[in-house]
Design a protein around this motif. Structure first.
Motif, PDB file in Angstrom:
ATOM      1  N   MET A   1     -10.023 -10.697 -13.566  1.00 28.55           N
ATOM      2  CA  MET A   1     -11.406 -10.743 -13.970  1.00 28.55           C
ATOM      3  C   MET A   1     -12.109  -9.497 -13.410  1.00 28.55           C
ATOM      4  O   MET A   1     -11.943  -9.152 -12.255  1.00 28.55           O
ATOM      5  N   ARG A   2     -12.896  -8.860 -14.254  1.00 27.41           N
ATOM      6  CA  ARG A   2     -13.583  -7.650 -13.802  1.00 27.41           C
ATOM      7  C   ARG A   2     -14.668  -7.980 -12.770  1.00 27.41           C
ATOM      8  O   ARG A   2     -15.216  -9.069 -12.746  1.00 27.41           O
ATOM      9  N   ASP A   3     -14.924  -6.987 -11.918  1.00 26.32           N
ATOM     10  CA  ASP A   3     -15.871  -7.166 -10.819  1.00 26.32           C
ATOM     11  C   ASP A   3     -17.269  -7.539 -11.299  1.00 26.32           C
ATOM     12  O   ASP A   3     -17.944  -8.355 -10.676  1.00 26.32           O
ATOM     13  N   SER A   4     -17.714  -6.968 -12.401  1.00 24.85           N
ATOM     14  CA  SER A   4     -19.058  -7.266 -12.889  1.00 24.85           C
ATOM     15  C   SER A   4     -19.183  -8.742 -13.264  1.00 24.85           C
ATOM     16  O   SER A   4     -20.225  -9.365 -13.022  1.00 24.85           O
ATOM     17  N   LEU A   5     -18.133  -9.324 -13.813  1.00 25.28           N
ATOM     18  CA  LEU A   5     -18.159 -10.742 -14.164  1.00 25.28           C
ATOM     19  C   LEU A   5     -18.141 -11.602 -12.899  1.00 25.28           C
ATOM     20  O   LEU A   5     -18.864 -12.584 -12.800  1.00 25.28           O
ATOM     21  N   ARG A   6     -17.338 -11.223 -11.925  1.00 24.87           N
ATOM     22  CA  ARG A   6     -17.310 -11.940 -10.644  1.00 24.87           C
ATOM     23  C   ARG A   6     -18.695 -11.974 -10.007  1.00 24.87           C
ATOM     24  O   ARG A   6     -19.162 -13.023  -9.559  1.00 24.87           O
ATOM     25  N   ARG A   7     -19.340 -10.816  -9.969  1.00 17.96           N
ATOM     26  CA  ARG A   7     -20.674 -10.733  -9.375  1.00 17.96           C
ATOM     27  C   ARG A   7     -21.666 -11.610 -10.148  1.00 17.96           C
ATOM     28  O   ARG A   7     -22.486 -12.297  -9.549  1.00 17.96           O
ATOM     29  N   LYS A   8     -21.595 -11.582 -11.457  1.00 13.08           N
ATOM     30  CA  LYS A   8     -22.492 -12.382 -12.301  1.00 13.08           C
ATOM     31  C   LYS A   8     -22.274 -13.871 -12.053  1.00 13.08           C
ATOM     32  O   LYS A   8     -23.233 -14.636 -11.915  1.00 13.08           O
ATOM     33  N   ILE A   9     -21.036 -14.301 -11.978  1.00 10.93           N
ATOM     34  CA  ILE A   9     -20.723 -15.706 -11.726  1.00 10.93           C
ATOM     35  C   ILE A   9     -21.279 -16.133 -10.369  1.00 10.93           C
ATOM     36  O   ILE A   9     -21.915 -17.181 -10.255  1.00 10.93           O
ATOM     37  N   MET A  10     -21.058 -15.322  -9.349  1.00  9.14           N
ATOM     38  CA  MET A  10     -21.548 -15.645  -8.016  1.00  9.14           C
ATOM     39  C   MET A  10     -23.076 -15.728  -8.010  1.00  9.14           C
ATOM     40  O   MET A  10     -23.657 -16.654  -7.432  1.00  9.14           O
ATOM     41  N   GLU A  11     -23.722 -14.780  -8.656  1.00 10.15           N
ATOM     42  CA  GLU A  11     -25.183 -14.737  -8.721  1.00 10.15           C
ATOM     43  C   GLU A  11     -25.739 -15.983  -9.413  1.00 10.15           C
ATOM     44  O   GLU A  11     -26.667 -16.624  -8.905  1.00 10.15           O
ATOM     45  N   VAL A  12     -25.171 -16.333 -10.549  1.00 12.01           N
ATOM     46  CA  VAL A  12     -25.646 -17.497 -11.302  1.00 12.01           C
ATOM     47  C   VAL A  12     -25.390 -18.780 -10.516  1.00 12.01           C
ATOM     48  O   VAL A  12     -26.271 -19.644 -10.417  1.00 12.01           O
ATOM     49  N   CYS A  13     -24.204 -18.922  -9.945  1.00  9.11           N
ATOM     50  CA  CYS A  13     -23.895 -20.124  -9.170  1.00  9.11           C
ATOM     51  C   CYS A  13     -24.847 -20.259  -7.994  1.00  9.11           C
ATOM     52  O   CYS A  13     -25.396 -21.349  -7.751  1.00  9.11           O
ATOM     53  N   ASP A  14     -25.057 -19.181  -7.252  1.00  8.85           N
ATOM     54  CA  ASP A  14     -25.966 -19.226  -6.104  1.00  8.85           C
ATOM     55  C   ASP A  14     -27.380 -19.612  -6.533  1.00  8.85           C
ATOM     56  O   ASP A  14     -28.034 -20.433  -5.878  1.00  8.85           O
ATOM     57  N   ARG A  15     -27.849 -19.038  -7.632  1.00  6.90           N
ATOM     58  CA  ARG A  15     -29.195 -19.332  -8.113  1.00  6.90           C
ATOM     59  C   ARG A  15     -29.322 -20.802  -8.546  1.00  6.90           C
ATOM     60  O   ARG A  15     -30.282 -21.491  -8.186  1.00  6.90           O
ATOM     61  N   LYS A  16     -28.337 -21.297  -9.288  1.00  2.38           N
ATOM     62  CA  LYS A  16     -28.376 -22.685  -9.761  1.00  2.38           C
ATOM     63  C   LYS A  16     -28.315 -23.667  -8.587  1.00  2.38           C
ATOM     64  O   LYS A  16     -29.024 -24.674  -8.575  1.00  2.38           O
ATOM     65  N   ILE A  17     -27.473 -23.374  -7.602  1.00  2.21           N
ATOM     66  CA  ILE A  17     -27.351 -24.238  -6.429  1.00  2.21           C
ATOM     67  C   ILE A  17     -28.670 -24.249  -5.655  1.00  2.21           C
ATOM     68  O   ILE A  17     -29.139 -25.304  -5.226  1.00  2.21           O
ATOM     69  N   ALA A  18     -29.291 -23.082  -5.498  1.00  2.00           N
ATOM     70  CA  ALA A  18     -30.570 -22.990  -4.793  1.00  2.00           C
ATOM     71  C   ALA A  18     -31.660 -23.757  -5.531  1.00  2.00           C
ATOM     72  O   ALA A  18     -32.513 -24.395  -4.898  1.00  2.00           O
ATOM     73  N   GLN A  19     -31.638 -23.713  -6.856  1.00  3.23           N
ATOM     74  CA  GLN A  19     -32.671 -24.378  -7.657  1.00  3.23           C
ATOM     75  C   GLN A  19     -32.483 -25.884  -7.736  1.00  3.23           C
ATOM     76  O   GLN A  19     -33.447 -26.644  -7.681  1.00  3.23           O
ATOM     77  N   LYS A  20     -31.227 -26.314  -7.907  1.00  2.00           N
ATOM     78  CA  LYS A  20     -30.983 -27.723  -8.252  1.00  2.00           C
ATOM     79  C   LYS A  20     -30.090 -28.471  -7.276  1.00  2.00           C
ATOM     80  O   LYS A  20     -29.810 -29.643  -7.481  1.00  2.00           O
ATOM     81  N   GLY A  21     -29.601 -27.801  -6.252  1.00  7.82           N
ATOM     82  CA  GLY A  21     -28.786 -28.462  -5.236  1.00  7.82           C
ATOM     83  C   GLY A  21     -27.294 -28.331  -5.481  1.00  7.82           C
ATOM     84  O   GLY A  21     -26.853 -27.841  -6.525  1.00  7.82           O
ATOM     85  N   PRO A  22     -26.501 -28.797  -4.518  1.00  7.93           N
ATOM     86  CA  PRO A  22     -25.052 -28.598  -4.553  1.00  7.93           C
ATOM     87  C   PRO A  22     -24.301 -29.398  -5.619  1.00  7.93           C
ATOM     88  O   PRO A  22     -23.138 -29.128  -5.881  1.00  7.93           O
ATOM     89  N   ASP A  23     -24.961 -30.361  -6.236  1.00  7.68           N
ATOM     90  CA  ASP A  23     -24.289 -31.161  -7.262  1.00  7.68           C
ATOM     91  C   ASP A  23     -24.503 -30.639  -8.674  1.00  7.68           C
ATOM     92  O   ASP A  23     -24.028 -31.249  -9.633  1.00  7.68           O
ATOM     93  N   VAL A  24     -25.187 -29.501  -8.805  1.00  6.68           N
ATOM     94  CA  VAL A  24     -25.474 -28.968 -10.135  1.00  6.68           C
ATOM     95  C   VAL A  24     -24.180 -28.542 -10.828  1.00  6.68           C
ATOM     96  O   VAL A  24     -23.284 -27.966 -10.221  1.00  6.68           O
ATOM     97  N   GLY A  25     -24.094 -28.871 -12.113  1.00  5.66           N
ATOM     98  CA  GLY A  25     -22.949 -28.476 -12.922  1.00  5.66           C
ATOM     99  C   GLY A  25     -23.343 -27.385 -13.893  1.00  5.66           C
ATOM    100  O   GLY A  25     -24.527 -27.194 -14.190  1.00  5.66           O
ATOM    101  N   LEU A  26     -22.350 -26.658 -14.350  1.00  2.70           N
ATOM    102  CA  LEU A  26     -22.593 -25.625 -15.355  1.00  2.70           C
ATOM    103  C   LEU A  26     -21.330 -25.375 -16.157  1.00  2.70           C
ATOM    104  O   LEU A  26     -20.255 -25.806 -15.801  1.00  2.70           O
ATOM    105  N   SER A  27     -21.507 -24.702 -17.283  1.00  6.14           N
ATOM    106  CA  SER A  27     -20.380 -24.288 -18.113  1.00  6.14           C
ATOM    107  C   SER A  27     -20.304 -22.773 -18.055  1.00  6.14           C
ATOM    108  O   SER A  27     -21.215 -22.119 -17.531  1.00  6.14           O
ATOM    109  N   PHE A  28     -19.255 -22.202 -18.607  1.00 11.08           N
ATOM    110  CA  PHE A  28     -19.134 -20.745 -18.554  1.00 11.08           C
ATOM    111  C   PHE A  28     -20.209 -20.058 -19.387  1.00 11.08           C
ATOM    112  O   PHE A  28     -20.498 -18.891 -19.192  1.00 11.08           O
TER     113      PHE A  28
END
Length: 72
Positions: free
Chosen positions: A1-28
């Protein structure tokens, strides 16, 4: 997986967890705008999610973040 995608995934996951808590789910799809301007990157994420790891449509953001951090 390219680095830009890794960074994007980490950024989105961190943001969603901060907004909605550790039980938040998401799709790709959460890593992309409604109007996708990079189909190759979308297919890379889909392949990683579906073909490589056989994940469900929705997964916990903490699980995805941890997988990406570990390099899976």
């Amino acid at each position: 997986m390219r680095d830009s995608l890794r960074r994007k995934i980490m950024e989105v996951c961190d943001r969603k967890i901060a907004q909605k808590g550790p039980d938040v789910g998401l799709s790709f799809y959460a890593f992309f705008a409604n109007r996708n301007d990079d189909p190759g990157l979308l297919m890379e994420a889909a392949s990683w999610w579906i073909k490589t790891h056989q994940l469900d449509h929705f997964e916990k953001a903490v699980k995805i973040r941890d997988m990406v951090e570990r390099g899976h």
